[in-house]
Write an enzyme that holds these catalytic residues in place. Structure first.
Site, short mmCIF file in Angstrom:
data_model
loop_
_atom_site.label_atom_id
_atom_site.label_comp_id
_atom_site.label_asym_id
_atom_site.label_seq_id
_atom_site.Cartn_x
_atom_site.Cartn_y
_atom_site.Cartn_z
NE ARG A 378 -2.48 0.47 3.74
CZ ARG A 378 -3.36 0.05 4.62
NH1 ARG A 378 -4.32 -0.54 4.36
NH2 ARG A 378 -2.59 -0.17 5.79
CB VAL A 500 -9.01 -0.23 -4.64
CG1 VAL A 500 -10.12 -0.38 -5.72
CG2 VAL A 500 -7.94 0.67 -5.15
CD GLU A 501 -3.58 -1.62 -2.47
OE1 GLU A 501 -2.79 -1.14 -1.56
OE2 GLU A 501 -3.08 -1.91 -3.70
N GLY A 502 -8.74 -0.66 0.84
CA GLY A 502 -9.23 0.35 2.00
C GLY A 502 -9.76 1.35 1.69
#
Length: 825
Positions: A378, A500-502
């Site tokens: 991330r 995305v990704e949280g």
């Protein structure tokens, strides 16, 4: 006055000791010495004795362990255990999985800025730079984003082959396994450059190098798994994806309903122990083209084949696409940014235990694996994508605003447009610094859990702000899609990175401060561990040491907050040069403010704090902007403190300072316990809020930097694809800036002649003929004006199409009815 003198001495020494964080024994000794001096100099004896008694009542119980531990520490430990918020196993793993870098200093209230400035400057190796100048540049030249997004909805085969041949999917894989073995900085630079020309290309390259089978195998795979899969992933023989998110478990990944049951089954003609998997995943990038699928699921052993534990926990496995029962669904279509993305499903799909990442050692370790690797992945892909888009948007929009004219002026000269250009310039500078800082943290061996959340949230959010302003400035050029449009697809794709990704809402309100308050705080995690120590005596000793360290730290931050508020951070030692020293002093202030508010919030709200998401989000904003400002100051000094960059630096710092004061103000005004909020306001803002957003004069200078060729603009553009070519309309516009500036004096002379000399011609070519014939301009100047007209036309021209060109090609493959309509897909 003689009555007040001992008490003034008591208070002033206490404040001095707290500000400088002197040990309690030193405070007691200095205070006692001053009280003796007051006595000898004729201060009121009664007042001096009372002050001395107060000092003794504070110092003696605290300085004598035999008194302090049983009478103070033990009761406080009992109380602390009652208010300590319960930590689930998943929360504990998440906290233990991250490491703390400079962000820990920001929670100290007295950051060691020299430690930041002494960190090595992030630099590429010669091999990494050659890759950027060679294969990455060539891949950018191959990229036609219009064809990718509108015609093919995919990369053309030649690009897929090029990516695999040049090992773009193997950037993070070590060389001994056939990968490129690049640093996180190089990974960041590659994604940044690709994102400046196409988000589809950057995501296609970024995902295999982020959280997925490659990274998980490198850290947790067995040697046999590494030897088999890593070379195949590096050269593109295997295309990976990773299935984590499902319809009923998005951000709450620990509650995934997908499961695997331990059983016996057939694999390669042999009867082996394995798992039958049932799963339903969606939003899986690269799933439609993946040959190897990483999968997160909860593992159960109801028949005790592996032991007595029924629920074995979250586990990760590798699943070949051709495994019987695996269903790769049809593609998702993410907002006209058609990177390969889709669902993956399966019912009772059998895999042997050898396909679990780490084999039997990996059973139940999935959440730990994900937590440790997510902070690394991330840190790179999404911040770098945001940086590439923002930097490209900044330089191209600056050129556009200089070339495009309305009412006889470059549109960038209008103050309303200047405001947007200033925001674009300042935020692009901050995004670039922040994304590079997190990559550098990974290269230092950190697992930056909190910085990666900060970078993901703020880079993507600010990038969305940048592209919004770009769209406002370029107007019709941005809203008419086609090969000449350099920003429309970026506008459409900006919510994808937010999601995305949280999801960003969750990242801000739950993650940044939620993790930071415990992981980065110098005392809280130590106190929690001491409180949970089963050895009573050792626990009391540990808690005693950490508790009183924490108390001194809290008092210090209260004093420092009040002092900095009274002096507006104008007094005090600070590193940096004559220009940046004031900025470092400001950061000292807000670091103390954050530390004070974090302590008071945790003390008064206890376990309820995790449910106060608005408060957590606002305190997370303060931490984020402290970290961001640290990144821009570090970047500025790493680059030799160039005077030309001061405008961008100042805009970014003033914007962050303003945002921090807004966040602190909102947190205090809405603090759940109002009297506590009032008290903290007096300590943090004794003279009221003083910070303001960047002013108009600073904004004017920032906008001018984007519209004029200069070294600061060149540094901002560094690392993005500005090469002018047919497939890069933004690069062409950027390349025109110098020519437009050179032609402007001639253009002004020509326009003046049109108004004052009575030129009779109406079309541009005839006007030029007349102007040359009358000697109002020279033949060379005519060429400059003709070139200016050509580059202006290319800059502002938009595309048009025949109606059939805008229909999906598959439309013509559907059966046609007698009335000419087509059947539904």
């Amino acid at each position: 006055m003689s009555i007040l003198a001992p008490f003034l001495a008591f208070l002033l020494v206490g404040a001095f000791a707290a500000y400088h964080r002197l040990r309690l024994a030193y405070w007691a000794a200095i205070t006692a010495t001053l009280l003796v001096a007051c006595w000898l100099l004729g201060a009121n004896p009664t007042a001096t004795i009372i002050a001395a008694v107060i000092v003794a009542l504070i110092a003696l119980p605290l300085l004598i362990p035999a008194i302090r531990k049983p009478l103070i520490t033990a009761p406080l430990l009992t109380f602390y255990r009652k208010i300590l918020p319960p930590l689930s196993q998943t929360e504990r793993i998440a906290l233990e999985s991250g490491s703390v870098g400079f962000e820990g200093e920001l929670f100290s209230g007295d950051p060691d800025w020299n430690a930041l400035l002494s960190q090595p400057k992030p630099e590429l190796t010669a091999e990494e730079q050659a890759f950027l100048d060679g294969p990455v540049e060539e891949l950018c030249r191959m990229t036609n984003d219009w064809e990718i997004t509108h015609i093919h909805a995919d990369l053309p085969p030649a690009m897929w082959d090029f990516i695999k041949k040049n090992k773009f999917f193997g950037m993070i894989i070590p060389k001994e396994y056939g990968g490129l073995g690049f640093s996180a900085l190089a990974h960041h630079k590659v994604i940044q450059k690709l994102a400046s020309v196409s988000s589809v290309v950057s995501s296609t390259v970024g995902v295999p190098n982020s959280l997925g089978p490659g990274e998980l195998l490198m850290h947790y795979g067995t040697e046999a798994q590494k030897d088999h899969y890593l070379p195949r992933l590096a050269d593109g023989r295997e295309v990976p994806c990773f299935g984590l998110t499902g319809p009923f478990a998005g951000s709450d990944a620990t509650s995934i309903p997908d499961y695997g049951i331990v059983c016996e089954g057939d694999w390669d003609g042999a009867k082996v122990v394995g798992i039958k998997l049932t799963f339903d995943k969606r939003y899986i990038t690269l799933a439609p083209v993946a040959s190897i699928i990483g999968l997160a699921f909860r593992m159960y052993d109801p028949n005790g084949l592996l032991g007595d534990t029924r629920d074995l926990g979250i586990t990760l496995a590798l699943m070949p696409r051709e495994t019987p029962g695996v269903e790769v669904g049809r593609r998702h279509f993410p907002l006209n940014s058609p990177f390969q993305n889709g669902p993956v499903r399966g019912h009772e799909v059998f895999l042997p235990l050898s396909q679990i990442i780490g084999e039997e050692k990996g059973i139940g370790e999935g959440w730990r694996m994900l937590s440790e690797c997510l902070s690394i992945g991330r840190s790179i892909t999404l911040p770098s994508t945001a940086s590439g888009g923002a930097k490209m948007g900044a330089v191209v929009t600056g050129a556009y605003a200089r070339i495009r004219k309305q009412f006889g002026l470059s549109v960038g000269r209008f103050e309303g447009v200047e405001e947007a250009l200033a925001r674009i310039a300042g935020k692009a500078y901050a995004i670039s610094a922040l994304s590079q800082a997190t990559a550098a943290a990974v290269d230092r061996g950190e697992k930056p859990a909190v910085p990666s959340a900060i970078a993901k949230y703020h880079c993507t959010s600010m990038s969305r702000d940048v592209v919004k302003d770009v769209m406002d400035v370029v107007g019709g050029k941005g809203i008419i899609l086609g090969p000449r449009n350099f920003v429309g697809r970026a506008w459409q794709a900006s919510p994808i990175a937010i999601t995305v990704e949280g999801a960003n809402i969750m990242t801000r309100s739950l993650l940044i401060f939620g993790q930071g308050a415990i992981l980065c705080h110098p005392w809280v995690l130590k106190e929690m561990k001491a409180a949970q120590n089963p050895d009573v005596a050792a626990g009391i000793n540990e808690f005693d040491r950490n508790l009183f360290g924490h108390i001194g730290y809290a008092i210090s931050n209260a004093v420092r907050s009040f002092w900095f508020g009274l002096t507006s951070s104008r007094i005090g030692a600070a590193p940096g040069d004559d220009y940046t020293r004031r900025f470092f002093r400001k950061m000292d202030r807000y670091s103390a403010n954050l530390a004070l508010m974090a302590d008071i919030s945790m003390l008064t709200l206890g376990g309820k704090l995790k449910f106060k998401e608005s408060l957590s989000g606002r305190l997370g904003d303060v931490l984020s902007h402290l970290y961001m400002t640290s990144a821009v100051l570090k970047r500025y000094h790493d680059e030799g403190a160039p005077a030309a960059d001061r405008t961008l630096l100042a805009w970014a710092v003033h914007d962050s300072v303003h945002q921090m004061e807004l966040a602190l103000s909102a947190a205090l005004r809405n603090f759940p316990i109002r009297p506590i909020g009032w008290l903290m306001w007096a300590l943090i803002f004794p003279l009221g809020r003083r910070a303001h957003a960047p002013g108009d004069r600073l904004g004017h200078r920032a906008a001018a930097l984007l519209m004029t060729p200069n070294e600061a603009r060149d540094r901002l553009a560094s690392g993005v694809f500005t090469t002018p070519c047919e497939n890069n309309p933004g690069g062409r516009i950027d390349s025109y800036l110098a020519k437009a500036v050179l032609a402007e004096p001639v253009e002004r002379k020509f326009l003046k002649a049109l108004k004052t000399k009575g030129i009779e011609a109406l079309d541009f070519t005839s006007q030029l003929d007349e102007a040359v014939a009358e000697s109002w301009i020279t033949a060379e100047e005519r060429k400059l004006l003709e070139e200016l007209r050509a580059i202006t036309l290319d800059t502002i021209t938009v595309d048009d199409f025949d109606a059939h060109e805008l229909r999906a090609a598959s439309y013509y493959d559907r059966p046609q009815a007698s009335d000419g309509s087509r059947a539904a897909a």
